[in-house]
Design an enzyme around this catalytic site. Structure first.
Site, PDB file in Angstrom:
ATOM      1  N   HIS A  17       0.849  -1.201   0.000  1.00  0.00           N
ATOM      2  CA  HIS A  17       0.000   0.000   0.000  1.00  0.00           C
ATOM      3  C   HIS A  17       0.885   1.252   0.000  1.00  0.00           C
ATOM      4  CE1 HIS A  17      -3.039  -2.625   2.359  1.00  0.00           C
ATOM      5  NE2 HIS A  17      -3.663  -2.331   1.251  1.00  0.00           N
ATOM      6  N   LYS A  41     -16.219  -7.348   5.969  1.00  0.00           N
ATOM      7  CA  LYS A  41     -14.974  -7.901   6.506  1.00  0.00           C
ATOM      8  C   LYS A  41     -14.949  -7.785   8.025  1.00  0.00           C
ATOM      9  CE  LYS A  41     -12.140  -7.035   2.453  1.00  0.00           C
ATOM     10  NZ  LYS A  41     -10.947  -6.374   1.912  1.00  0.00           N
ATOM     11  N   ARG A  90      -2.303  -6.070  -8.062  1.00  0.00           N
ATOM     12  CA  ARG A  90      -1.224  -7.041  -7.909  1.00  0.00           C
ATOM     13  C   ARG A  90      -1.346  -8.171  -8.922  1.00  0.00           C
ATOM     14  NH1 ARG A  90      -3.041  -7.768  -1.836  1.00  0.00           N
ATOM     15  NH2 ARG A  90      -4.886  -7.234  -3.008  1.00  0.00           N
ATOM     16  N   SER A 128      -2.833  -7.590   3.364  1.00  0.00           N
ATOM     17  CA  SER A 128      -3.089  -7.441   4.801  1.00  0.00           C
ATOM     18  C   SER A 128      -3.453  -8.791   5.410  1.00  0.00           C
ATOM     19  CB  SER A 128      -4.227  -6.446   5.039  1.00  0.00           C
ATOM     20  OG  SER A 128      -3.948  -5.209   4.441  1.00  0.00           O
TER      21      SER A 128
HETATM   22  P1  ADP Z   1      -9.870  -3.343  -0.323  1.00  0.00           P
HETATM   23  O1  ADP Z   1     -10.603  -4.140   0.711  1.00  0.00           O
HETATM   24  O2  ADP Z   1     -10.627  -2.121  -0.777  1.00  0.00           O
HETATM   25  O3  ADP Z   1      -9.319  -4.142  -1.472  1.00  0.00           O
HETATM   26  P2  ADP Z   1      -7.159  -3.197   0.649  1.00  0.00           P
HETATM   27  O4  ADP Z   1      -6.659  -2.475   1.848  1.00  0.00           O
HETATM   28  O5  ADP Z   1      -7.016  -4.668   0.621  1.00  0.00           O
HETATM   29  O6  ADP Z   1      -8.655  -2.727   0.481  1.00  0.00           O
HETATM   30  O7  ADP Z   1      -6.444  -2.617  -0.663  1.00  0.00           O
HETATM   31  C1  ADP Z   1      -6.561  -1.262  -1.032  1.00  0.00           C
HETATM   32  C2  ADP Z   1      -5.970  -1.074  -2.412  1.00  0.00           C
HETATM   33  O8  ADP Z   1      -4.566  -1.335  -2.386  1.00  0.00           O
HETATM   34  C3  ADP Z   1      -6.522  -2.019  -3.494  1.00  0.00           C
HETATM   35  O9  ADP Z   1      -6.543  -1.324  -4.727  1.00  0.00           O
HETATM   36  C4  ADP Z   1      -5.525  -3.125  -3.525  1.00  0.00           C
HETATM   37  O10 ADP Z   1      -5.521  -3.804  -4.771  1.00  0.00           O
HETATM   38  C5  ADP Z   1      -4.244  -2.341  -3.311  1.00  0.00           C
HETATM   39  N1  ADP Z   1      -3.183  -3.180  -2.753  1.00  0.00           N
HETATM   40  C6  ADP Z   1      -3.243  -4.007  -1.696  1.00  0.00           C
HETATM   41  N2  ADP Z   1      -2.059  -4.625  -1.480  1.00  0.00           N
HETATM   42  C7  ADP Z   1      -1.225  -4.163  -2.454  1.00  0.00           C
HETATM   43  C8  ADP Z   1       0.139  -4.447  -2.804  1.00  0.00           C
HETATM   44  N3  ADP Z   1       0.868  -5.326  -2.138  1.00  0.00           N
HETATM   45  N4  ADP Z   1       0.651  -3.782  -3.872  1.00  0.00           N
HETATM   46  C9  ADP Z   1      -0.104  -2.906  -4.562  1.00  0.00           C
HETATM   47  N5  ADP Z   1      -1.390  -2.622  -4.301  1.00  0.00           N
HETATM   48  C10 ADP Z   1      -1.949  -3.235  -3.258  1.00  0.00           C
END
Ligand code: ADP
Length: 165
Positions: A17, A41, A90, A128
């Site tokens: 992130h 979630k 990803r 996460s």
């Molecule tokens: P959500 O539940 O909205 O997917 P996340 O916190 O899991 O929320 O992810 C927020 C954003 O960050 C999403 O666009 C997700 O694809 C992106 N994201 C999560 N992990 C990574 C990573 N390792 N590299 C790049 N983008 C990521």
């Protein structure tokens, strides 16, 4: 000002992130990281805890604002007077989900544009969920999350272990 909203669950924020935010700041003047009150979630951290973690992490970065939202993302965008969403991708699975979300948001508000950044390869495996699983099993997550997150995850797990069942 060229502003984007980076929405997500951030439970907790990972180096993946963080990489999207850092690279996003090369493209946008300002990024609002918006924590979603995602009803489906079961998060490890409360929205308040996630807000605090993000505020600490970005305290020295004046171009990053931390906020939270309930309900539709397009309504939050309107409220903030922003029309650009920033998201990270990803994998192909991410792409399929994002494709649906982008088109749904477009139907809800045709003014909204979503900008995607592909993850830098070294962060492609980070999520996460994975980090929480590793930490719960006693693994070391130091290389996967910002330091402030490691501390919070350790405290949270200790509190959970000390809780009478
Ligand atoms: P959500 O539940 O909205 O997917 P996340 O916190 O899991 O929320 O992810 C927020 C954003 O960050 C999403 O666009 C997700 O694809 C992106 N994201 C999560 N992990 C990574 C990573 N390792 N590299 C790049 N983008 C990521």
């Amino acid at each position: 000002m060229n502003t984007a909203i980076y929405p997500g669950t951030f439970d907790p924020i990972t180096l993946g992130h963080l990489n999207i935010v850092q690279r996003g700041l090369h493209v946008f003047d300002r990024i609002i990281i918006a924590i979603s009150h995602e009803a489906d979630k079961k998060p490890l951290f409360t929205v308040e805890e996630r807000l605090q973690m993000l505020k600490t992490l970005f305290s020295a970065e004046s171009r990053v604002e931390i906020d939270q939202f309930k309900g539709l993302l397009v309504d939050f965008l309107k409220h903030k007077k922003v029309t650009t969403i920033l998201r990270g991708i990803r994998t192909v699975e991410d792409f399929e989900y994002e494709y649906q979300m982008t088109n749904a948001n477009k139907m809800l508000d045709p003014n909204v544009e979503t900008v995607f950044m592909l993850t830098d390869g070294i962060y492609g495996h980070l999520s996460s969920t994975l980090i929480k699983e590793i930490a719960l099993l006693g693994g070391n997550i130091k290389a996967m999350v910002p330091d402030v997150v490691t501390t919070h995850v350790q405290k949270k797990l200790q509190a959970m272990q000390n809780k009478p069942s």
